[in-house]
Design an enzyme around this catalytic site. Sequence first.
Site, PDB file in Angstrom:
ATOM      1  N   GLU A 151      42.568  37.509  39.867  1.00 51.03           N
ATOM      2  CA  GLU A 151      40.654  37.950  40.430  1.00 51.03           C
ATOM      3  C   GLU A 151      39.483  36.653  39.446  1.00 51.03           C
ATOM      4  O   GLU A 151      39.302  36.205  39.511  1.00 51.03           O
ATOM      5  CB  GLU A 151      40.207  39.501  39.795  1.00 51.03           C
ATOM      6  CG  GLU A 151      40.815  40.495  40.848  1.00 51.03           C
ATOM      7  CD  GLU A 151      41.850  40.716  40.417  1.00 51.03           C
ATOM      8  OE1 GLU A 151      42.349  40.722  39.632  1.00 51.03           O
ATOM      9  OE2 GLU A 151      42.485  41.527  41.410  1.00 51.03           O
TER      10      GLU A 151
ATOM     11  N   SER B  35      43.379  41.041  23.043  1.00 51.08           N
ATOM     12  CA  SER B  35      43.218  42.012  24.280  1.00 51.08           C
ATOM     13  C   SER B  35      42.822  43.177  23.163  1.00 51.08           C
ATOM     14  O   SER B  35      43.564  43.923  21.920  1.00 51.08           O
ATOM     15  CB  SER B  35      44.564  41.886  24.380  1.00 51.08           C
ATOM     16  OG  SER B  35      44.525  41.103  26.370  1.00 51.08           O
TER      17      SER B  35
ATOM     18  N   SER C 147      52.224  42.153  22.853  1.00 47.76           N
ATOM     19  CA  SER C 147      53.792  41.710  23.500  1.00 47.76           C
ATOM     20  C   SER C 147      54.413  41.514  21.691  1.00 47.76           C
ATOM     21  O   SER C 147      54.282  40.459  20.880  1.00 47.76           O
ATOM     22  CB  SER C 147      54.139  40.523  23.919  1.00 47.76           C
ATOM     23  OG  SER C 147      53.171  40.374  25.454  1.00 47.76           O
TER      24      SER C 147
ATOM     25  N   GLN D  68      50.548  38.174  19.749  1.00 42.95           N
ATOM     26  CA  GLN D  68      48.894  37.739  19.606  1.00 42.95           C
ATOM     27  C   GLN D  68      48.199  38.776  20.214  1.00 42.95           C
ATOM     28  O   GLN D  68      48.243  39.141  21.002  1.00 42.95           O
ATOM     29  CB  GLN D  68      49.249  36.429  21.240  1.00 42.95           C
ATOM     30  CG  GLN D  68      47.484  36.609  22.154  1.00 42.95           C
ATOM     31  CD  GLN D  68      47.405  36.317  23.443  1.00 42.95           C
ATOM     32  OE1 GLN D  68      48.270  36.037  23.414  1.00 42.95           O
ATOM     33  NE2 GLN D  68      46.599  35.673  23.753  1.00 42.95           N
ATOM     34  N   GLY D  69      46.942  38.947  19.511  1.00 38.00           N
ATOM     35  CA  GLY D  69      46.570  40.422  18.817  1.00 38.00           C
ATOM     36  C   GLY D  69      45.142  39.580  19.227  1.00 38.00           C
ATOM     37  O   GLY D  69      44.205  39.977  19.054  1.00 38.00           O
TER      38      GLY D  69
ATOM     39  N   GLU E  96      48.251  28.638  26.934  1.00 39.75           N
ATOM     40  CA  GLU E  96      48.613  29.798  27.153  1.00 39.75           C
ATOM     41  C   GLU E  96      49.493  29.721  28.898  1.00 39.75           C
ATOM     42  O   GLU E  96      48.654  29.884  29.886  1.00 39.75           O
ATOM     43  CB  GLU E  96      47.919  31.143  27.399  1.00 39.75           C
ATOM     44  CG  GLU E  96      48.879  32.079  27.336  1.00 39.75           C
ATOM     45  CD  GLU E  96      47.912  33.739  27.987  1.00 39.75           C
ATOM     46  OE1 GLU E  96      46.777  33.495  26.654  1.00 39.75           O
ATOM     47  OE2 GLU E  96      48.814  34.675  27.382  1.00 39.75           O
TER      48      GLU E  96
HETATM   49  C1  FAD Z   1      53.067  41.916  30.730  1.00 38.29           C
HETATM   50  C2  FAD Z   1      51.691  41.643  29.673  1.00 38.29           C
HETATM   51  C3  FAD Z   1      51.715  40.368  27.959  1.00 38.29           C
HETATM   52  C4  FAD Z   1      50.623  40.744  27.708  1.00 38.29           C
HETATM   53  N1  FAD Z   1      50.786  40.348  26.674  1.00 38.29           N
HETATM   54  C5  FAD Z   1      49.962  40.507  25.840  1.00 38.29           C
HETATM   55  C6  FAD Z   1      49.831  39.850  24.168  1.00 38.29           C
HETATM   56  O1  FAD Z   1      50.432  39.831  23.744  1.00 38.29           O
HETATM   57  N2  FAD Z   1      48.234  39.816  24.180  1.00 38.29           N
HETATM   58  C7  FAD Z   1      47.071  39.830  24.592  1.00 38.29           C
HETATM   59  O2  FAD Z   1      46.528  39.623  23.554  1.00 38.29           O
HETATM   60  N3  FAD Z   1      47.106  40.348  25.208  1.00 38.29           N
HETATM   61  C8  FAD Z   1      48.339  40.703  25.680  1.00 38.29           C
HETATM   62  N4  FAD Z   1      47.894  41.221  27.659  1.00 38.29           N
HETATM   63  C9  FAD Z   1      46.731  41.427  28.396  1.00 38.29           C
HETATM   64  C10 FAD Z   1      46.542  40.625  29.128  1.00 38.29           C
HETATM   65  O3  FAD Z   1      45.447  39.518  28.762  1.00 38.29           O
HETATM   66  C11 FAD Z   1      45.206  41.825  29.483  1.00 38.29           C
HETATM   67  O4  FAD Z   1      46.195  42.644  30.530  1.00 38.29           O
HETATM   68  C12 FAD Z   1      44.618  40.559  30.914  1.00 38.29           C
HETATM   69  O5  FAD Z   1      43.878  39.594  30.294  1.00 38.29           O
HETATM   70  C13 FAD Z   1      43.285  41.598  31.849  1.00 38.29           C
HETATM   71  O6  FAD Z   1      42.697  42.593  31.089  1.00 38.29           O
HETATM   72  P1  FAD Z   1      42.856  43.851  31.305  1.00 38.29           P
HETATM   73  O7  FAD Z   1      44.284  44.167  31.175  1.00 38.29           O
HETATM   74  O8  FAD Z   1      41.753  44.835  30.188  1.00 38.29           O
HETATM   75  O9  FAD Z   1      42.088  44.797  32.218  1.00 38.29           O
HETATM   76  P2  FAD Z   1      40.077  44.500  32.969  1.00 38.29           P
HETATM   77  O10 FAD Z   1      40.083  43.532  31.855  1.00 38.29           O
HETATM   78  O11 FAD Z   1      39.861  45.394  32.329  1.00 38.29           O
HETATM   79  O12 FAD Z   1      40.453  44.148  34.152  1.00 38.29           O
HETATM   80  C14 FAD Z   1      40.790  45.685  35.094  1.00 38.29           C
HETATM   81  C15 FAD Z   1      40.891  44.753  36.955  1.00 38.29           C
HETATM   82  O13 FAD Z   1      39.628  44.516  37.105  1.00 38.29           O
HETATM   83  C16 FAD Z   1      39.732  42.736  37.889  1.00 38.29           C
HETATM   84  N5  FAD Z   1      38.152  42.536  37.131  1.00 38.29           N
HETATM   85  C17 FAD Z   1      37.801  42.799  35.342  1.00 38.29           C
HETATM   86  N6  FAD Z   1      36.637  41.639  35.058  1.00 38.29           N
HETATM   87  C18 FAD Z   1      36.673  41.515  36.596  1.00 38.29           C
HETATM   88  C19 FAD Z   1      35.401  40.348  37.171  1.00 38.29           C
HETATM   89  N7  FAD Z   1      34.674  40.073  36.187  1.00 38.29           N
HETATM   90  N8  FAD Z   1      35.253  40.105  38.181  1.00 38.29           N
HETATM   91  C20 FAD Z   1      36.602  40.340  39.144  1.00 38.29           C
HETATM   92  N9  FAD Z   1      37.584  41.182  38.488  1.00 38.29           N
HETATM   93  C21 FAD Z   1      37.172  41.645  37.639  1.00 38.29           C
HETATM   94  C22 FAD Z   1      40.668  42.380  36.709  1.00 38.29           C
HETATM   95  O14 FAD Z   1      40.991  41.503  37.137  1.00 38.29           O
HETATM   96  C23 FAD Z   1      41.538  43.411  37.006  1.00 38.29           C
HETATM   97  O15 FAD Z   1      42.527  43.818  38.414  1.00 38.29           O
HETATM   98  C24 FAD Z   1      49.453  41.366  28.217  1.00 38.29           C
HETATM   99  C25 FAD Z   1      49.591  41.480  29.686  1.00 38.29           C
HETATM  100  C26 FAD Z   1      50.867  41.791  30.210  1.00 38.29           C
HETATM  101  C27 FAD Z   1      50.108  42.967  31.750  1.00 38.29           C
END
Ligand code: FAD
Length: 383
Positions: free
Chosen positions: A367, A133, A165, A130-131, A248
């Site tokens: 969150e 993020s 992933s 899944q591309g 999902e």
């Molecule tokens: C094990 C794992 C597998 C994954 N696999 C995939 C995959 O295959 N494909 C893919 O596309 N993605 C994947 N992801 C990505 C995942 O979807 C993102 O990590 C997730 O959506 C959070 O985005 P971010 O990491 O950019 O964090 P951010 O969005 O930058 O958030 C950082 C922190 O800020 C908080 N925050 C952000 N916005 C707000 C708000 N408006 N109000 C309050 N708090 C806020 C969040 O809760 C978090 O604590 C994976 C993640 C993990 C951990």
Amino acid sequence: MNFDFSEKEEAFRKDVRHWLETHLPDDLRGRSFAASRADRDEVRRLRAWQKTMSEAGYVGMDWPREFGGRGASIVEMVILYQEMARAESPQFVNRGGISMLGPTLMKHGTPAQQARFLPKILTAEELWCQGFSEPGAGSDLANLQTRAVRDDGHFVVNGQKVWTSMAHVADWCFLLVRTSPEAPKHKGISFLLVDMSTPGITVRPLRQITGEAEFNEVFFDAVRVPADNLVGRLNEGWSVAITTLAYERDLLTFIRHISRLVQRQKKSVDPIVRQKVARLWIGEQALALNGYRSLTNILRGGAPGPEGSTSKLFWSQVDGDLAQVATEVIGPYSQVTHGSPWAPDEGQWEFYELLARASGIRAGTSEILRNILAERVLGLPKD
Ligand SMILES: Cc1cc2nc3c(=O)[nH]c(=O)nc-3n(C[C@H](O)[C@H](O)[C@H](O)COP(=O)(O)OP(=O)(O)OC[C@H]3O[C@@H](n4cnc5c(N)ncnc54)[C@H](O)[C@@H]3O)c2cc1C
């Protein structure tokens, strides 16, 4: 309210239980939650297992017959997953394909796309990643910047994805790209199917706290994607992605494992441990009942709504608690890693304790889910 399963459903349970007992390979038994999707050999074994299950008709059971499923009810799906958990079978390796992309293609794909891609999702002949993020687009997914420009029957893709992933073992990727930079954020996005062997794609593994690299950075440098691989309409990929994200979800599959563990460690008389296990059990029951509530809604013709956030939020909490309690029950041996003769259950608990930390992040952070519950379910003001 009646939570019992019908006679027909119980007969199905008996069949699937027997089938799993006779077919689940020994080297995969007991890997219901910590099967590695980073290790290529393990992925190969998991692919073979999914193929065996698919030949027996157990993969994509709820898909309509025209798409290779059995048109089974959601209740039968629940029974299948319960029995897989009971047998300690690993989950399907191609679960992103089965539970996210499959339903998306059935709803938004062309007949040619459906015929080309759906069968090989079921058999795991083609693994999907899944591309979505990006470094600047996680919770705020609509902020994604990977660009795609039309050129002579193709899209030319440039940009970067992250946390992808299984990208290192995937054959295909379902990708969100920006096709109209001038349009408002949600309006200029398109949904593409990309062959991971296309020139210009670089996959760089990211090592996780578990020690293994199950997810990756993926770079796209002038990657040419046939225009036929656009799903849905140009610039309307956001609504396609919403379908994908609605599917999902994760399943709590391992509570049985922990109660067995407690007995094996002879801690079942310890009153504190008993309390903690009881709390986990209550949590699992609450999750199951909440799940049945959503199922009832879907069976009555409803669609998954924002209230589903409760399950994901609470699941990630129970998941973390479970890992914690397991660690306490096992004691210091829980820290011994795979490969050591002293590691209980081949080091799965050490792996799992670390893996569980991601539960409150992936598929929507806690969150964000709390915000959804506050604003969309409880109707509280945004500010
Ligand atoms: C094990 C794992 C597998 C994954 N696999 C995939 C995959 O295959 N494909 C893919 O596309 N993605 C994947 N992801 C990505 C995942 O979807 C993102 O990590 C997730 O959506 C959070 O985005 P971010 O990491 O950019 O964090 P951010 O969005 O930058 O958030 C950082 C922190 O800020 C908080 N925050 C952000 N916005 C707000 C708000 N408006 N109000 C309050 N708090 C806020 C969040 O809760 C978090 O604590 C994976 C993640 C993990 C951990």
